[in-house]
Write an enzyme that holds these catalytic residues in place. Structure first.
Site, PDB file in Angstrom:
ATOM      1  N   TRP A  15       0.823  -1.211   0.000  1.00  0.00           N
ATOM      2  CA  TRP A  15       0.000   0.000   0.000  1.00  0.00           C
ATOM      3  C   TRP A  15       0.853   1.255   0.000  1.00  0.00           C
ATOM      4  CZ3 TRP A  15      -4.938   1.890   0.121  1.00  0.00           C
ATOM      5  CH2 TRP A  15      -5.142   3.135   0.725  1.00  0.00           C
ATOM      6  N   ASP A  41       0.465   8.988   1.489  1.00  0.00           N
ATOM      7  CA  ASP A  41       1.134  10.289   1.313  1.00  0.00           C
ATOM      8  C   ASP A  41       2.617  10.218   0.904  1.00  0.00           C
ATOM      9  OD1 ASP A  41      -1.148  10.618   2.792  1.00  0.00           O
ATOM     10  OD2 ASP A  41      -0.176  11.557   4.493  1.00  0.00           O
ATOM     11  N   GLU A  83      -4.746  17.974   7.616  1.00  0.00           N
ATOM     12  CA  GLU A  83      -3.588  17.089   7.518  1.00  0.00           C
ATOM     13  C   GLU A  83      -2.521  17.706   6.603  1.00  0.00           C
ATOM     14  OE1 GLU A  83      -5.497  12.745   8.181  1.00  0.00           O
ATOM     15  OE2 GLU A  83      -5.732  13.443   6.141  1.00  0.00           O
ATOM     16  N   ARG A 101       0.062  16.143  13.941  1.00  0.00           N
ATOM     17  CA  ARG A 101       0.903  15.330  13.054  1.00  0.00           C
ATOM     18  C   ARG A 101       1.367  16.038  11.783  1.00  0.00           C
ATOM     19  NH1 ARG A 101      -4.198  12.873  12.754  1.00  0.00           N
ATOM     20  NH2 ARG A 101      -5.242  13.036  10.724  1.00  0.00           N
TER      21      ARG A 101
HETATM   22  C1  FRU Z   1      -3.014  11.791   5.326  1.00  0.00           C
HETATM   23  C2  FRU Z   1      -2.682  11.022   6.603  1.00  0.00           C
HETATM   24  C3  FRU Z   1      -1.736  11.808   7.477  1.00  0.00           C
HETATM   25  C4  FRU Z   1      -1.091  10.730   8.290  1.00  0.00           C
HETATM   26  C5  FRU Z   1      -0.975   9.602   7.302  1.00  0.00           C
HETATM   27  C6  FRU Z   1      -1.136   8.239   7.896  1.00  0.00           C
HETATM   28  O1  FRU Z   1      -3.406  10.978   4.263  1.00  0.00           O
HETATM   29  O2  FRU Z   1      -3.884  10.694   7.284  1.00  0.00           O
HETATM   30  O3  FRU Z   1      -2.366  12.811   8.253  1.00  0.00           O
HETATM   31  O4  FRU Z   1       0.166  11.108   8.801  1.00  0.00           O
HETATM   32  O5  FRU Z   1      -1.993   9.805   6.344  1.00  0.00           O
HETATM   33  O6  FRU Z   1      -0.897   7.254   6.937  1.00  0.00           O
END
Ligand code: FRU
Length: 488
Positions: A28, A31, A205, A151
């Site tokens: 998979w 980001d 995010e 995050r």
């Molecule tokens: C965005 C997200 C981020 C996080 C990551 C986890 O797509 O939700 O905020 O760090 O993916 O896979």
């Protein structure tokens, strides 16, 4: 390259692997993380589950490229540990050795997500990003008041690379972006917070903060960008860009009352991040080409997910303020192979199909000014069914998308995405097609639509003039195959 490996589904459905997009060899991808250029090589890391083609315990996987578009896999870079999974983050070159790992060490700042919640951590590499050592003192930043969503650190240097200046981190914290500063990348001090009312965009995010050139001249402008799980077309994830000023401490928007524009009007451009370490004046970014709404339901080839083509960024001043402009890179143009169609005037339906298993085209359509008829229609599919229909006129770009025959994806996948075009800005619309995606760059890059698509095997590409063939259609079309450079 096609991919036969993977689960049961992969045996029934043949997802052809894209050639100018970064995809995981197995498992998979979401980001992009730690995007940077180091010693002449581009590095991309990404959110990755190596064990399955669904989101799971997140790792950073590494890939490298000489040209930003053809990528070689370099394996797992960071794996989950006692602090939790490795969520999104960024990488920088510590030219001044400020963090204590030596001059020129590479540092990654990322979110650890585990039992103690979300915290920021550090890892260093002193062998040109081949291997990473997590810092003994992790985590380096914990939430002051127990925030759950804390995050996706994006770090950059304010001031000179190794002399005067400090490190800046932007972080998504609930419904605000917090800005921190540090002298050593290890201890971080909150300096400001940016939290406009953006109700309805969902979870905040992956923020970024960067300076780009304006109007191709010496002026520059800052953009704070941010992804929201419902910020995009039809409530998909979307990336917003807010123009403003930054003084090393705080971001001030140019127009606090203006709703932030979307950088992409399609459903699939999320968690965008700029590359660190590019020559001064060059800004390039990419994003995850998918939407959380159906990312787990799309056909799998034993791998799922791709990054968008890295896009050259700058800004233009418009009557609505500064707008980010995204255009394909010169490196992509250099991957053009044979010209398979060149045509001017009304175009009867033609079909294109590669001789082999690659399906990657760079299409340029030039529309005449001020027409409300004419333009072009582009379809991907076969004579019986199209999975993508792109209609281009001088006033609008429309992408209609369907599930592949015999394989329903999701209702939220079968939609139409439209964006108005500036009739004052005729010109060339670039459409970058690869075997699971289509990215449309119109209005000189001010209007972009990105959408994934799927097909069982290799489809054909159909092109035709839009509307009455007798209309005074000034439509010029040029199609090149895209061919990867040999890697290694
Ligand atoms: C965005 C997200 C981020 C996080 C990551 C986890 O797509 O939700 O905020 O760090 O993916 O896979």
């Amino acid at each position: 390259m096609s991919d036969g490996g993977g689960g049961q589904e992969a045996e029934q459905f043949r997802v052809v692997r894209p050639v100018v997009h970064l995809t995981p060899p197995v498992g998979w991808l979401n980001d992009p993380n730690g995007l940077c250029r180091h010693d002449g090589t581009y590095h991309a890391f990404y959110q990755h589950n190596p064990a399955a083609d669904v989101w799971g315990p997140m790792h950073w996987r590494h890939a490298t490229s000489r040209d930003l578009h053809t990528w070689q896999d370099d394996g797992i870079a960071l794996a989950p540990d006692e602090h939790g999974a490795i969520f999104s983050g960024s990488a920088v070159c510590d030219s001044g050795g400020t963090a204590g790992f030596g001059t020129g060490a590479m540092l990654a700042l990322f979110t650890h997500a585990g039992g103690q919640g979300q915290v920021q951590s550090l890892a260093s590499s002193t062998d040109g990003l081949r291997t990473w050592a997590k810092y003994d003192g992790n985590p380096v930043l914990v939430p002051a008041s127990g925030e759950k969503d804390f995050r996706d650190p994006k770090v950059f240097r304010w001031g000179s690379p190794s002399g005067q200046g400090h490190w800046v981190m932007v972080l998504a914290v609930g419904t605000r972006v917090e800005i921190y500063r540090s002298d050593d990348l290890r201890s971080w001090e909150l300096t400001s917070s940016f939290g406009p009312d953006l109700s309805g965009i969902g979870v905040w995010e992956c923020p970024d903060l960067f300076e780009v050139r304006v109007d191709g001249a010496g002026d520059t402008c800052w953009f704070l960008t941010l992804s929201g799980t419902n910020a995009g077309a039809h409530g998909h994830g979307g990336t917003l860009a807010i123009s403003g000023t930054f003084d090393g401490v705080a971001f001030e928007p140019h127009d606090p009352a203006a709703p932030p524009p979307l950088v992409d009007h399609g459903p699939d451009f999320y968690a965008a991040q700029t590359f660190a370490g590019l020559p001064r004046g060059r800004t390039v970014w990419t994003a995850w080409l998918s939407s959380w709404h159906y990312a787990l339901s799309v056909p799998s080839g034993g791998w799922r997910g791709a990054l968008g083509i890295p896009r050259e960024l700058d800004a233009v001043s418009t009557r609505d303020g500064y707008r980010l402009r995204q255009r394909p890179t010169a490196e992509l143009t250099s991957l053009r192979g044979r010209c398979v169609l060149r045509h001017e005037g009304p175009l009867a339906r033609v079909s294109l199909r590669p001789d082999d298993d690659t399906f990657a085209y760079d299409v340029a359509v030039e529309l005449g000014p001020g027409q409300d008829v004419g333009g072009a229609v582009l379809e991907i599919g076969d004579e019986q069914a199209a999975v993508v229909t792109l209609t281009l006129t001088a006033g609008v770009v429309v992408v209609e998308r369907r599930s592949p025959p015999g394989r329903f994806v999701a209702d939220s996948f079968e939609q139409t995405y439209a964006a108005a075009l500036d009739p004052e800005e005729p010109g060339v619309v670039r459409i970058v097609i690869d075997s699971t995606s289509l990215e449309v760059f119109a209005d000189g890059g001010k209007t972009v639509v990105s959408a994934t698509w799927f097909w069982n095997g290799v489809p054909a590409l159909f092109l035709a003039s839009n509307g009455d063939a007798d209309a005074s259609v000034a439509c010029r079309v040029e199609v090149h195959e895209l061919r990867p450079h040999a890697t290694g």
